[in-house]
Design a protein around this motif. Structure first.
Motif, PDB file in Angstrom:
ATOM      1  N   VAL A 168       0.838  -1.203   0.000  1.00 29.65           N
ATOM      2  CA  VAL A 168       0.000   0.000   0.000  1.00 29.65           C
ATOM      3  C   VAL A 168       0.870   1.250   0.000  1.00 29.65           C
ATOM      4  O   VAL A 168       0.592   2.225  -0.726  1.00 29.65           O
ATOM      5  CB  VAL A 168      -0.959  -0.016   1.217  1.00 29.65           C
ATOM      6  N   ALA A 169       1.940   1.244   0.786  1.00 28.25           N
ATOM      7  CA  ALA A 169       2.838   2.400   0.818  1.00 28.25           C
ATOM      8  C   ALA A 169       3.479   2.613  -0.547  1.00 28.25           C
ATOM      9  O   ALA A 169       3.569   3.751  -1.047  1.00 28.25           O
ATOM     10  CB  ALA A 169       3.902   2.201   1.883  1.00 28.25           C
ATOM     11  N   ALA A 170       3.918   1.528  -1.173  1.00 26.02           N
ATOM     12  CA  ALA A 170       4.551   1.629  -2.490  1.00 26.02           C
ATOM     13  C   ALA A 170       3.575   2.197  -3.513  1.00 26.02           C
ATOM     14  O   ALA A 170       3.952   3.038  -4.364  1.00 26.02           O
ATOM     15  CB  ALA A 170       5.058   0.253  -2.925  1.00 26.02           C
ATOM     16  N   LEU A 171       2.326   1.768  -3.446  1.00 29.42           N
ATOM     17  CA  LEU A 171       1.309   2.255  -4.378  1.00 29.42           C
ATOM     18  C   LEU A 171       1.064   3.748  -4.184  1.00 29.42           C
ATOM     19  O   LEU A 171       0.979   4.513  -5.150  1.00 29.42           O
ATOM     20  CB  LEU A 171       0.016   1.462  -4.182  1.00 29.42           C
ATOM     21  N   GLN A 172       0.953   4.166  -2.937  1.00 25.76           N
ATOM     22  CA  GLN A 172       0.688   5.579  -2.660  1.00 25.76           C
ATOM     23  C   GLN A 172       1.856   6.458  -3.064  1.00 25.76           C
ATOM     24  O   GLN A 172       1.660   7.599  -3.511  1.00 25.76           O
ATOM     25  CB  GLN A 172       0.376   5.770  -1.172  1.00 25.76           C
ATOM     26  N   TRP A 173       3.074   5.945  -2.923  1.00 23.73           N
ATOM     27  CA  TRP A 173       4.256   6.745  -3.219  1.00 23.73           C
ATOM     28  C   TRP A 173       4.714   6.591  -4.672  1.00 23.73           C
ATOM     29  O   TRP A 173       5.624   7.280  -5.120  1.00 23.73           O
ATOM     30  CB  TRP A 173       5.400   6.362  -2.282  1.00 23.73           C
ATOM     31  N   GLY A 174       4.129   5.643  -5.395  1.00 27.77           N
ATOM     32  CA  GLY A 174       4.512   5.430  -6.787  1.00 27.77           C
ATOM     33  C   GLY A 174       5.914   4.882  -6.938  1.00 27.77           C
ATOM     34  O   GLY A 174       6.641   5.257  -7.875  1.00 27.77           O
ATOM     35  N   VAL A 175       6.324   3.994  -6.020  1.00 30.28           N
ATOM     36  CA  VAL A 175       7.655   3.380  -6.096  1.00 30.28           C
ATOM     37  C   VAL A 175       7.512   1.871  -6.141  1.00 30.28           C
ATOM     38  O   VAL A 175       6.442   1.317  -5.853  1.00 30.28           O
ATOM     39  CB  VAL A 175       8.536   3.800  -4.898  1.00 30.28           C
ATOM     40  N   ALA A 176       8.563   1.192  -6.485  1.00 28.05           N
ATOM     41  CA  ALA A 176       8.547  -0.271  -6.506  1.00 28.05           C
ATOM     42  C   ALA A 176       8.448  -0.813  -5.088  1.00 28.05           C
ATOM     43  O   ALA A 176       8.997  -0.228  -4.137  1.00 28.05           O
ATOM     44  CB  ALA A 176       9.808  -0.798  -7.183  1.00 28.05           C
ATOM     45  N   VAL A 177       7.772  -1.939  -4.958  1.00 26.95           N
ATOM     46  CA  VAL A 177       7.579  -2.542  -3.636  1.00 26.95           C
ATOM     47  C   VAL A 177       8.914  -2.834  -2.967  1.00 26.95           C
ATOM     48  O   VAL A 177       9.079  -2.610  -1.751  1.00 26.95           O
ATOM     49  CB  VAL A 177       6.738  -3.838  -3.763  1.00 26.95           C
ATOM     50  N   ASP A 178       9.881  -3.321  -3.749  1.00 25.23           N
ATOM     51  CA  ASP A 178      11.152  -3.707  -3.133  1.00 25.23           C
ATOM     52  C   ASP A 178      12.007  -2.503  -2.735  1.00 25.23           C
ATOM     53  O   ASP A 178      13.094  -2.664  -2.176  1.00 25.23           O
ATOM     54  CB  ASP A 178      11.933  -4.643  -4.044  1.00 25.23           C
ATOM     55  N   LYS A 179      11.519  -1.316  -3.006  1.00 25.24           N
ATOM     56  CA  LYS A 179      12.237  -0.104  -2.587  1.00 25.24           C
ATOM     57  C   LYS A 179      11.741   0.444  -1.253  1.00 25.24           C
ATOM     58  O   LYS A 179      12.334   1.384  -0.704  1.00 25.24           O
ATOM     59  CB  LYS A 179      12.104   0.988  -3.654  1.00 25.24           C
ATOM     60  N   VAL A 180      10.657  -0.142  -0.743  1.00 28.94           N
ATOM     61  CA  VAL A 180      10.103   0.310   0.536  1.00 28.94           C
ATOM     62  C   VAL A 180      10.667  -0.566   1.649  1.00 28.94           C
ATOM     63  O   VAL A 180      10.636  -1.798   1.562  1.00 28.94           O
ATOM     64  CB  VAL A 180       8.560   0.230   0.540  1.00 28.94           C
ATOM     65  N   THR A 181      11.180   0.071   2.669  1.00 30.49           N
ATOM     66  CA  THR A 181      11.708  -0.675   3.815  1.00 30.49           C
ATOM     67  C   THR A 181      10.789  -0.483   5.022  1.00 30.49           C
ATOM     68  O   THR A 181      10.072   0.522   5.129  1.00 30.49           O
ATOM     69  CB  THR A 181      13.126  -0.203   4.172  1.00 30.49           C
ATOM     70  N   ALA A 182      10.836  -1.468   5.912  1.00 24.49           N
ATOM     71  CA  ALA A 182      10.015  -1.413   7.122  1.00 24.49           C
ATOM     72  C   ALA A 182      10.895  -1.680   8.328  1.00 24.49           C
ATOM     73  O   ALA A 182      11.712  -2.618   8.321  1.00 24.49           O
ATOM     74  CB  ALA A 182       8.900  -2.447   7.046  1.00 24.49           C
TER      75      ALA A 182
END
Length: 779
Positions: A168-182
């Motif tokens: 969901v964060a990746a979708l909202q930010w328009g970035v690839a999923v593997d670029k989002v860290t948690a």
């Protein structure tokens, strides 16, 4: 009391991924206002590797499919109904469909969720689920199965929750999923944008249930699991804020107690002074119930005052003529015959007797019930709440969905809370009074009218020749054990999957699924027979294993002596499971097996494999007269003292070393009690014990000052069962140490059962008056 503990380092593979690499798992996004995730069920099986031996033994049923496998199988159909929920305040919520009774499962589940969700553990809120009939057989706590059955499903739910938030964060930010860290409950994008889990909880929710997949962490990535962690409720416990079942307060539910008959399961025929009882200070209601006179008052003290004045006519109980001697005679008459003839071999025969024991927890049985004409609400510590809900609804004449059952944390269980006697009794009283009640059994009620672990005998015959054991036969005979609490339903529903056949009873089936000899002893049979006496029985911690294993390990020491071998080396020669051999070797090494010791003292060792775990216990005991006869204040029994204990455990994968160590320590305390001091004495159909003062569970002055727990490197990617694991081998080790120290084979347990050591409380009144001079008797 000094306690020394350490864990051995866990291995990892050459690639650095640890024992568990990333695995793809399945689960569900559940339709809900905020993000909720359900799970699919994964079962991990491991079979012990048979060791080489001159006369190998065939696998027994427990080796192939054990009681935990049955529980996993029964839970599988409804596993998708177990959910982890992410809330808008950034906390994760998990309602555990198991019961916390001090074993630490709420801490372990909080660790599991925190690990896979990358969330601080203090942001994981764990609760106990109410009775949920839709879970069917997936809401039963017992058999050391909670971690074993739910470890992977709960990890799966947490991992899918984390993945969904990342997506969901990746979708909202328009970035690839593997670029989002948690990390620590915060999501971060490459450009520095951040969002908390809570801020995305609603956006991540779905309107219909979807099947999804996710990857579990590798064990090499763990920062929480496998690391020592204090209990999540430790601060509340030590500051007195912890709420147990007896601390529950429900508006209108007044203190209630029961005056009981002088026999087990005796019935009430008549209350002879009802008006006088109702007129006593503080008393609000008095009614007759099936097995007593219920008294509701403003305080528990006023209830006890009224119990002193009850004049009732009682009907007979169910075992009024029984005593230790009569029960033992019936057990011996029911022993199954041996089948292997001693042809051209040497034979050892022995019989071991195990007295009735109490599984009363420290917290007295208690429950709150509020029964209305068309509904009922129950609060109690219940390990099988679905069965409790069904039975209480039937008892009250209400539909199941009209009875709400809340599971409350209990102050111990040891098998006692598998039964819902106290909750059903509270419901009976509330219905008859038409008022809410807070029922508490007294200590005397617990010991005399509560559940007991039944008396049993274990008869063993071993044939051996030319340095090998050719046959091992064990005939365990017990007073009937009541399994009418859910396990019986599992056995009936999944009979086709069990590696046992024939017309076996519930108890015989459970015996076969929990007992197996770890040795290559040729033709091996371990059989159970029951005597149907109507005591109130139940499974106590570790069910049959403490008595069965104690008897077997004593015979192993006898065999070693007959063959001129050291007890540890003899076990090395015959053990089948390499994991057991490993824990045995580690115990012998660290415990300095075979060292010189003063006369009257000795070492003893015991091994055990159950719940897909392995454990060895080495103890030292002091049986010298100065120890055995040491003076103790008050009514008490001393006897020999275990002075040192070492427990080496292989739990598969260790979730929380600190919690596992505590479980091993508790099992040791149980074992000391069973071997040396604690039992019920039955006379005229009722125990003479009426309090903890009479029942000599392990006291601090009878505990070892030197206890060490060693946790072996992980041998699996999932946990085995451990909650009951230490009782059996520790019991066996203590018995073997006693035999070596005294030169006498003990055959009746506990060894002090023949010494009463106290003046029994009267049978009437059933609860004695509260003492007013308690401080005069402290020490």
């Amino acid at each position: 009391m000094a306690e020394h503990r350490r864990s051995l380092d866990a291995p990892s593979d050459a690639g650095g991924r640890g024992l568990l690499g990333r695995r793809r798992v399945l689960g569900y996004l559940i339709a809900a206002p905020t993000l909720a995730v359900g799970v699919s069920w994964l079962v991990n099986d491991s079979d012990p590797r048979p060791a080489d031996a001159a006369v190998p033994s065939l696998p027994q049923p427990e080796d192939v499919f054990d009681l935990g496998d049955l529980q996993n199988l029964a839970a599988a159909p409804t596993s998708g109904l177990i959910t982890v929920e992410m809330r808008t305040d950034g906390t994760a919520y998990f309602a555990v469909p198991r019961t916390e009774v001090g074993q630490g499962i709420t801490t372990a589940f909080a660790m599991i969720v925190a690990e896979e969700l990358d969330l601080p553990i203090d942001k994981v809120h764990i609760a106990l689920a109410d009775a949920r009939p839709e879970l069917l057989m997936n809401q039963l706590t017992g058999g050391s199965n909670s971690m074993r059955s739910m470890y992977t499903p709960v990890r799966t739910a947490a991992a899918i929750t984390r993945q969904r938030l990342v997506e969901v964060a990746a979708l909202q930010w328009g970035v690839a999923v593997d670029k989002v860290t948690a990390a620590a409950g915060v999501l971060t994008a490459p450009n520095g944008l951040t969002a908390t889990y809570g801020s995305l909880a609603k956006a991540a929710a779905v309107t219909k249930t979807l099947k999804v997949a996710a990857e579990l962490k590798s064990s090499s990535e763990f920062t929480v699991l496998g690391k020592p962690h204090n209990r999540v409720d430790a601060h509340d416990i030590v500051t007195g804020r912890k709420q147990f079942a007896m601390d529950m307060q429900v508006p209108g539910a007044k203190p209630t107690m029961v005056a009981r008959p002088p026999t087990i399961n005796g019935t009430l025929r008549r209350i002879n002074n009802l008006p006088a009882l109702r007129a006593m200070p503080g008393v609000t209601d008095v009614v007759g119930i099936a097995h007593g006179v219920a008294i509701r008052a403003e305080t528990f003290g006023q209830c006890i005052d009224a119990i002193q004045k009850v004049d009732a006519t009682w009907g007979p109980g169910t075992v009024d003529d029984e005593s230790d001697e009569t029960v033992l005679a019936k057990l011996r008459a029911a022993q199954l015959p041996m089948t292997v003839p001693p042809l051209l071999t040497k034979t050892i025969d022995a019989e071991f007797v195990f007295a009735f024991a109490s599984n009363s927890p420290l917290e007295p049985d208690c429950a709150i019930a509020d029964v209305r004409p068309d509904s009922a609400e129950i609060w109690a510590c219940l390990k099988v709440p679905i069965v409790a809900q069904e039975d209480i609804a039937k008892q009250l004449g209400l539909p199941v969905d009209a009875v709400k059952v809340h599971v409350v944390q209990g102050g111990g269980s040891f098998g006692r809370h598998l039964f819902h006697d106290v909750a059903a009794e509270a419901a009976e009283i509330s219905q008859k009074m038409g008022k809410a009640v807070k029922l508490s059994w007294s200590r005397t009620d617990n010991f005399r009218q509560g559940r007991t672990h039944p008396m049993s005998t274990s008869r063993i015959r071993v044939n051996y020749a030319a340095g090998n054991v050719l046959s091992y036969e064990q005939r365990h005979t017990s007073v009937q054990t009541d399994f009418g609490h859910g396990l019986g339903e599992m056995l009936t529903a999944y009979a086709a999957h069990l590696p046992i056949g024939g017309n076996l009873s519930f108890a015989e089936s459970i015996f076969e699924l929990s007992q197996s000899s770890p040795y290559n002893f040729g033709v091996t049979t371990q059989l159970l027979n029951e005597v149907p006496l109507k005591f109130n029985t139940g499974s106590m911690r570790n069910i049959y294993s403490p008595n069965v294993v104690c008897a077997e390990e004593l015979m192993v020491d006898q065999l070693a002596a007959k063959m001129g071998q050291d007890p540890v080396q003899f076990r090395r020669n015959f053990l089948k499971d390499p994991r057991l051999l490993a824990v045995l070797n580690k115990a012998a090494e660290v415990g300095n097996w075979g060292k010189a010791m003063p006369k009257g003292t000795a070492q003893g060792i015991g091994v055990h494999s159950e719940y897909r775990a392995a454990v060895a216990t080495l103890v030292e005991i002091d049986c010298r007269p100065a120890t055995v006869d040491r003076p103790i204040e008050g009514e008490a029994v001393t006897g020999p003292r275990v002075t040192k204990a070492l427990i080496v455990v292989d739990p598969g994968f260790c979730i929380n070393p600190r919690g596992l160590e505590a479980q091993m320590f508790g099992g040791l305390q149980d074992a000391i009690a069973l071997a040396l001091t604690s039992s019920l004495h039955i006379k005229d159909g009722i125990p003479l014990e009426g309090s903890w003062d009479n029942y000599f569970y392990t006291r601090e002055w009878n505990s070892p000052l030197d206890v060490q727990v060693l946790i072996m490197p992980n041998t699996s990617d999932s946990p085995s069962g451990a909650g009951e694991l230490a009782v059996a081998p520790a019991f066996a080790a203590i018995a073997c140490a006693y035999a070596r120290a005294t030169g006498t084979l003990p055959t009746y347990f506990p060894i002090n059962h023949g010494t009463l050591g106290f003046e029994p409380l009267p049978l009437q009144p059933s609860t004695p008056q509260s003492p007013t001079d308690g401080l005069d008797h402290t020490f």
